[in-house]
Each structure stands twice: as structure tokens, then as C-alpha cells.
Design a protein around this motif. Structure first.
Motif, PDB file in Angstrom:
ATOM      1  N   ARG A 253     -34.752  19.550   0.604  1.00 53.88           N
ATOM      2  CA  ARG A 253     -34.709  19.250  -0.825  1.00 53.88           C
ATOM      3  C   ARG A 253     -33.260  19.093  -1.297  1.00 53.88           C
ATOM      4  O   ARG A 253     -32.976  18.301  -2.191  1.00 53.88           O
ATOM      5  CB  ARG A 253     -35.402  20.366  -1.611  1.00 53.88           C
TER       6      ARG A 253
ATOM      7  N   LEU B  89     -31.498  15.383  -3.073  1.00 46.90           N
ATOM      8  CA  LEU B  89     -31.050  15.383  -4.469  1.00 46.90           C
ATOM      9  C   LEU B  89     -29.581  14.976  -4.533  1.00 46.90           C
ATOM     10  O   LEU B  89     -28.716  15.653  -3.968  1.00 46.90           O
ATOM     11  CB  LEU B  89     -31.240  16.775  -5.075  1.00 46.90           C
TER      12      LEU B  89
ATOM     13  N   GLN C 249     -28.121  13.116  -9.856  1.00 51.90           N
ATOM     14  CA  GLN C 249     -29.416  13.615 -10.310  1.00 51.90           C
ATOM     15  C   GLN C 249     -29.333  15.076 -10.717  1.00 51.90           C
ATOM     16  O   GLN C 249     -30.045  15.519 -11.623  1.00 51.90           O
ATOM     17  CB  GLN C 249     -30.454  13.455  -9.191  1.00 51.90           C
ATOM     18  N   ALA C 250     -28.458  15.827 -10.059  1.00 53.35           N
ATOM     19  CA  ALA C 250     -28.316  17.250 -10.365  1.00 53.35           C
ATOM     20  C   ALA C 250     -27.436  17.495 -11.582  1.00 53.35           C
ATOM     21  O   ALA C 250     -27.294  18.634 -12.032  1.00 53.35           O
ATOM     22  CB  ALA C 250     -27.749  17.990  -9.158  1.00 53.35           C
TER      23      ALA C 250
ATOM     24  N   ASP D 179     -34.961  25.391 -10.002  1.00 57.05           N
ATOM     25  CA  ASP D 179     -34.406  24.618 -11.119  1.00 57.05           C
ATOM     26  C   ASP D 179     -33.242  23.745 -10.646  1.00 57.05           C
ATOM     27  O   ASP D 179     -33.135  22.566 -11.035  1.00 57.05           O
ATOM     28  CB  ASP D 179     -33.927  25.558 -12.223  1.00 57.05           C
TER      29      ASP D 179
ATOM     30  N   HIS E 242     -34.439  20.753  -8.845  1.00 58.56           N
ATOM     31  CA  HIS E 242     -35.368  19.918  -9.625  1.00 58.56           C
ATOM     32  C   HIS E 242     -36.729  19.824  -8.934  1.00 58.56           C
ATOM     33  O   HIS E 242     -37.304  18.740  -8.801  1.00 58.56           O
ATOM     34  CB  HIS E 242     -34.791  18.521  -9.841  1.00 58.56           C
TER      35      HIS E 242
ATOM     36  N   ARG F 195     -42.366  23.910  -6.152  1.00 57.73           N
ATOM     37  CA  ARG F 195     -42.021  25.278  -6.578  1.00 57.73           C
ATOM     38  C   ARG F 195     -43.032  26.275  -6.011  1.00 57.73           C
ATOM     39  O   ARG F 195     -42.653  27.337  -5.497  1.00 57.73           O
ATOM     40  CB  ARG F 195     -41.976  25.349  -8.106  1.00 57.73           C
TER      41      ARG F 195
END
Length: 291
Positions: free
Chosen positions: A24, A28, A32-33, A84, A87, A93
Motif C-alpha cells: 500500500r 500511494l 496523493q498523500a 489514514d 488512504h 482498513r
């Protein structure tokens, strides 16, 4: 792949939590973060470990230990902060919580029960206008009606070990050819299987299925390594059926209270659509063919 070739990302027990976090993080981008471009060259796409640590307000060493599998004891606030920062979608999650020791200890799942309640079999038989079947969590096809066989494949002609929707999607050329968008359908299968593997890491039949697919299909190996996960949800799939032509169907999934490891899957077309007429033709043909 030769028999002696190593199998990438084989499903043996290991560092699933660390692999998921790395996957993950790699998926990302800093943009995007919400991170500014610091101008430094990047050896790999995605967030650096220090960037994830910064976003989650933990130490870099802690991220390293998590990714290397040197710790699995994670507090819920830290998991939430990591989720979080990465994302994560709701399914992702949930999967993260399942992999970490902080997750509530779920009862050990028994392998999917092959027995189907007589009432469920009767229900399938009384749904002549709706292709439907009973699956377990591995997507083994335990029972089906005439419509499901007409839509997908003659399950009765297959040995029980081959009656698995994910296996058929990847390894059966006729089933594979049914999908108008096979890559999308196949990736959804991988995400469902990855989610179940996190919930049932000790299921030998599930491990055997993943090993078979990893060994025999390059696309499966590639998509399995991305650690994408997905839980049950309503889907719409389009098929190119050799008899009925194009069919766009909603796929409904219902849990079975009396058998928690099983689910009822039903396929319905939009009302007053060409797919409804095509499905009606297919079901009438299949009924006539059985006479």
C-alpha cells in the motif's frame, strides 16, 4: 513455469502485515498523500518509509519493524493512523486490523462446509428465472440451479475439486471467455481471495487453491502480489455468452445465517432490458435441453 521454478509470493504463513503495508505504501504517491515534492530522486514509486512515518506520527524504526515482521503488536490508534496515512479504503482498513494482533480474536474458521441445507437446495430449485448458487468463503460452488449452470458452466460435469469460481475464472478457457472485461473480473476475484486469506490463514484448502493459481497463472501471481483486498458488495458483470449473446447482470450476495461460511449468489438483469430478454432465452433453452 517449470516444476523447479520458485513460486513468487507463495501463500505460506509469513509476514502478511508487513507485505500489505509495503504494497500500500508503494501504491500511494507523495502527491496523493498530500506531501510536497522534495526534489530528491526516488528509486521506487510510492511513499518512502520516512514519509509514512511522518504522516502516521510514528518513528521510522517502528515502520521498519512492522514491514520486516519484527512486531505485530500494534495499538488501535497507531493502526488507524497508518490506515489514514495510506488512504486505505474500508475493506483495506478491515484487512489491516485482521492482520494485526490488535484485532479481536476471531473464532477459528472451520473449512467451508460442503453440506448445503435442504431448504437452500429447494430455494435454488424454485428460482427458475434467476441463476443462483451457494458458495463458501473460498468461492467453492457447493450447489447451483439450472440457470447458474446455463450461464457459467456445467458444474455437474466437473469434479468437486474443480468447482471453484476463482479457479474457473483463471484456469478454464471457456469460463474465462465469458467475461466481457476479464481483467476486471479476475482482479476482483484476487481481491476477494486475498481478503479471505487474511481471515483464514490456516485453511489448507484455501492455501492449496492460492498455490495452484500462483503456480499456473502469471496474471494471478502479479495481482496477488499487489495485496488488493475487497469484501462482499453488489457487482454488475457483463458476459459474452456463446448462446445468449451479451448479458449485463447484477450480482447479489446474501449471507446464510444457518451456515456462516456460505453465501447465496444470484444474477439478475435490469428490468425491461435486452439482457432480460437474452437471459429469458437462455433459461428457456436450458430447460428445453434437459427434456
Amino acid at each position: 513455469m517449470t516444476p523447479d521454478a520458485p513460486v513468487p509470493d507463495a501463500p505460506a504463513p509469513g509476514n502478511e502485515l508487513g507485505e500489505f503495508l509495503r504494497a500500500r505504501r508503494a501504491a500511494l504517491s507523495p502527491l496523493q498523500a498530500g506531501l510536497p515534492d522534495d526534489g530528491r530522486p526516488r528509486r521506487v514509486p510510492g511513499l518512502r518509509r520516512e514519509e509514512l512515518a511522518q504522516l502516521a506520527h510514528v518513528s521510522i524504526d517502528y515502520v521498519v519493524r512492522l514491514e520486516q515482521g519484527r512486531t505485530r503488536r500494534v495499538s488501535r490508534p497507531v493502526l488507524d493512523a497508518l490506515a489514514d496515512a495510506l488512504h486505505l479504503a474500508p475493506d483495506e482498513r478491515d484487512y489491516l486490523l485482521t492482520l494485526a494482533d490488535v484485532a479481536p480474536a476471531a473464532p477459528r474458521r472451520r473449512p467451508g462446509r460442503p453440506d448445503v441445507a435442504p431448504g437452500l437446495r429447494q430455494l435454488l430449485a424454485t428460482m427458475p428465472d434467476v441463476p443462483a448458487m451457494i458458495l463458501n468463503r473460498r468461492m467453492d460452488v457447493l450447489a447451483w440451479n439450472v440457470g447458474a449452470a446455463a450461464l457459467l458452466t456445467d458444474f455437474a460435469a466437473l469434479p468437486p475439486s474443480a468447482r471453484n469460481l476463482i479457479r474457473l475464472t483463471f484456469l478454464d478457457k471457456d469460463v474465462r471467455a465469458l467475461y466481457a472485461d476479464w481483467p476486471r473480473a479476475a482482479r476482483e476475484c484476487v481481491a476477494v481471495l486475498r481478503m479471505e486469506a487474511g481471515r483464514s490463514p490456516r485453511d489448507p484448502a484455501l492455501t492449496a487453491l492460492i498455490t495452484e493459481l500462483t503456480t499456473h497463472d502469471e496474471d494471478f501471481r502479479t495481482w496477488w502480489s499487489t495485496h488488493q483486498v475487497r469484501g462482499p458488495r453488489r457487482l454488475t458483470k457483463t458476459y459474452h455468452h456463446p448462446l445468449a449473446g451479451p448479458l449485463t447482470l447484477d450480482v447479489h450476495q446474501f449471507s446464510v445465517d444457518t451456515h456462516p461460511d456460505q453465501q447465496l449468489i444470484a444474477y439478475t438483469p435490469p428490468p425491461d432490458s435486452p439482457s432480460q430478454e437474452a437471459l429469458r432465452f437462455l433459461l428457456q433453452w436450458s430447460t428445453t435441453a434437459r427434456l
